[in-house]
Scaffold this motif. Structure first.
Motif, PDB file in Angstrom:
ATOM      1  N   PHE A 213     -46.822 -71.057 -59.824  1.00  0.00           N
ATOM      2  CA  PHE A 213     -48.004 -71.400 -59.200  1.00  0.00           C
ATOM      3  C   PHE A 213     -49.177 -70.651 -59.698  1.00  0.00           C
ATOM      4  O   PHE A 213     -50.452 -71.251 -59.358  1.00  0.00           O
ATOM      5  N   VAL A 214     -48.915 -70.290 -60.862  1.00  0.00           N
ATOM      6  CA  VAL A 214     -50.063 -69.330 -61.576  1.00  0.00           C
ATOM      7  C   VAL A 214     -50.298 -69.944 -63.060  1.00  0.00           C
ATOM      8  O   VAL A 214     -49.040 -69.960 -63.364  1.00  0.00           O
TER       9      VAL A 214
ATOM     10  N   ASP B 122     -53.335 -74.009 -54.539  1.00  0.00           N
ATOM     11  CA  ASP B 122     -53.530 -73.541 -53.124  1.00  0.00           C
ATOM     12  C   ASP B 122     -51.986 -73.759 -52.430  1.00  0.00           C
ATOM     13  O   ASP B 122     -51.807 -73.351 -51.201  1.00  0.00           O
ATOM     14  N   ARG B 123     -50.843 -74.003 -53.023  1.00  0.00           N
ATOM     15  CA  ARG B 123     -49.662 -74.157 -52.702  1.00  0.00           C
ATOM     16  C   ARG B 123     -48.843 -72.779 -53.003  1.00  0.00           C
ATOM     17  O   ARG B 123     -47.726 -72.512 -52.304  1.00  0.00           O
ATOM     18  N   ALA B 124     -49.548 -71.709 -53.644  1.00  0.00           N
ATOM     19  CA  ALA B 124     -48.814 -70.495 -53.819  1.00  0.00           C
ATOM     20  C   ALA B 124     -48.623 -69.721 -52.637  1.00  0.00           C
ATOM     21  O   ALA B 124     -49.193 -69.812 -51.834  1.00  0.00           O
ATOM     22  N   LYS B 125     -47.430 -69.204 -52.899  1.00  0.00           N
ATOM     23  CA  LYS B 125     -46.824 -68.380 -51.733  1.00  0.00           C
ATOM     24  C   LYS B 125     -47.353 -66.826 -52.270  1.00  0.00           C
ATOM     25  O   LYS B 125     -47.621 -66.413 -53.446  1.00  0.00           O
ATOM     26  N   ALA B 126     -47.344 -65.963 -51.201  1.00  0.00           N
ATOM     27  CA  ALA B 126     -47.592 -64.613 -51.334  1.00  0.00           C
ATOM     28  C   ALA B 126     -46.496 -63.924 -52.311  1.00  0.00           C
ATOM     29  O   ALA B 126     -45.501 -64.277 -51.992  1.00  0.00           O
ATOM     30  N   SER B 127     -46.855 -63.268 -53.264  1.00  0.00           N
ATOM     31  CA  SER B 127     -46.034 -62.798 -54.275  1.00  0.00           C
ATOM     32  C   SER B 127     -46.524 -62.013 -55.394  1.00  0.00           C
ATOM     33  O   SER B 127     -47.951 -62.035 -55.360  1.00  0.00           O
ATOM     34  N   GLY B 128     -46.036 -61.324 -56.191  1.00  0.00           N
ATOM     35  CA  GLY B 128     -46.551 -60.443 -57.500  1.00  0.00           C
ATOM     36  C   GLY B 128     -46.398 -61.443 -58.575  1.00  0.00           C
ATOM     37  O   GLY B 128     -45.475 -62.202 -58.671  1.00  0.00           O
TER      38      GLY B 128
END
Length: 350
Positions: A258-259, A282-288
């Motif tokens: 997503f990046v 904008d569909r990215a999930k919480a993550s490193g």
């Protein structure tokens, strides 16, 4: 190297320009001729450049007819300690004394791999920068098919800069390699991974607001496509990667689908060297997220510049006999170090 000493030689200008600039940042500068022997030159740099001509070369002791390039480079790195930067200038042509050229080239590649690997094992900060430059050439070319006279042609030559990567990074910041007189054609560099300084900024804030270092959070606004966009200012000098490679976003591998790294550009800043524009879906999930700078292990220009035969030079003026194996030996020594640096941040969702 006699042919590069002709009238109007760009090599002499480039060497004088770069070495005299380095001299301003060094406690001392020592000059040498090198063939089968390392021969000190005890005069000033101005005299050294003035005396770079075929006549002065012929007066230097040692074997000028069939010098071993691998042996020369071994001498250079052996004489480079943690407080020394060595600059080696050569046509980097691998002479083939006998037998099949490719077999000989492969053996020299192994010799160079072993020499540089031994250095890196004992000094993890050892770095190598290899510039391919071009200069006027008038003289005799000694190939596997005999001696070929060349008159007023352009030929590649190479400048090696080796030493502690932190010192090289400091010098590159103050003496831009891209501004060497007449410029350079291509560059290859090799070193171990580095931790670099970087900060994240909101692109849409008028004051360029920096990320909250305590909360590790930053307000983001989406662009027209719905993606969130921010910028990373990073000091990439310690990676020793050239600007052409750094501005190619394909050399930045991202751990999160997503990046995306959208753009990389050189900037003038006391703390940073490059501005990296990053978008997050904008569909990215919480993550490193990890952005990994991973350039080609052996740049593609090296193979394009290589000649496997050492013959028919008039049809291969832009090529260098065996250069793929010379630089390939250095590349092999650093083969386990794929990454130059990693930039990390975290995506959080409220």
């Amino acid at each position: 190297m006699d042919g590069y000493m002709c009238e109007g030689s760009e090599l002499k200008d480039a060497v004088y320009d770069y070495i005299s600039s380095l001299n301003s940042y060094a406690s001392s500068t020592n000059l040498f001729y090198i063939n089968s022997q390392v021969v000190p030159f005890h005069e000033e740099i101005q005299t050294f450049i003035r005396d770079l001509n075929p006549t002065s070369f012929r007066t230097v002791s040692g074997n000028r007819t069939n010098s071993d390039l691998a042996d020369m480079l071994q001498k250079v790195i052996a004489g480079t300690d943690k407080n020394t930067v060595s600059v080696f200038v050569s046509d980097c042509i691998l002479d083939v004394p006998q037998g099949d050229a490719r077999d000989y080239f492969v053996n020299r590649q192994i010799d160079l791999k072993n020499a540089f690997l031994k250095k890196v094992v004992h000094d993890k900060n050892f770095g190598v920068e290899i510039l391919q430059l071009e200069s006027r050439f008038s003289g005799k070319y000694y190939g596997t098919d005999g001696v070929t006279p060349l008159n007023n042609v352009k030929r590649p030559y190479y400048m090696w800069v080796v030493g502690d990567k932190n010192i090289l990074a400091y010098l590159n910041r103050h003496i831009s390699l891209s501004k060497i007189k007449h410029g350079y054609l291509n560059m290859a560099s090799f070193t171990t991974p580095s931790e670099v300084s970087y900060d994240c900024f909101n692109r849409y804030m008028k004051d360029g607001k920096k990320i909250n270092q305590n909360k590790k959070q930053m307000e983001l606004k989406s662009d027209r496509s719905g993606d969130f966009v921010f910028v990373i200012k990073a000091d990439l000098y310690p990676t020793l990667v050239d600007d052409k490679t750094l501005t190619n976003t394909e050399n930045f591998k991202v751990s999160n689908n997503f990046v995306k790294v959208d753009h990389v550009e050189k900037i003038e800043d006391e703390l940073y060297s490059h501005l990296i524009t990053v978008s997050i879906s904008d569909r990215a999930k919480a993550s490193g997220v990890v952005i990994d700078l991973t350039p080609e292990q052996l740049p593609s220009w090296v193979k394009k510049s290589n000649d496997d035969t050492g013959s028919n030079i008039k049809t291969k003026l832009s090529k260098t006999s065996g250069i793929q194996y010379i630089i390939g030996g250095v590349s092999d020594a650093y083969n386990e170090y794929k990454s130059r640096t990693k930039i990390k941040f975290t995506i959080t969702k409220n």
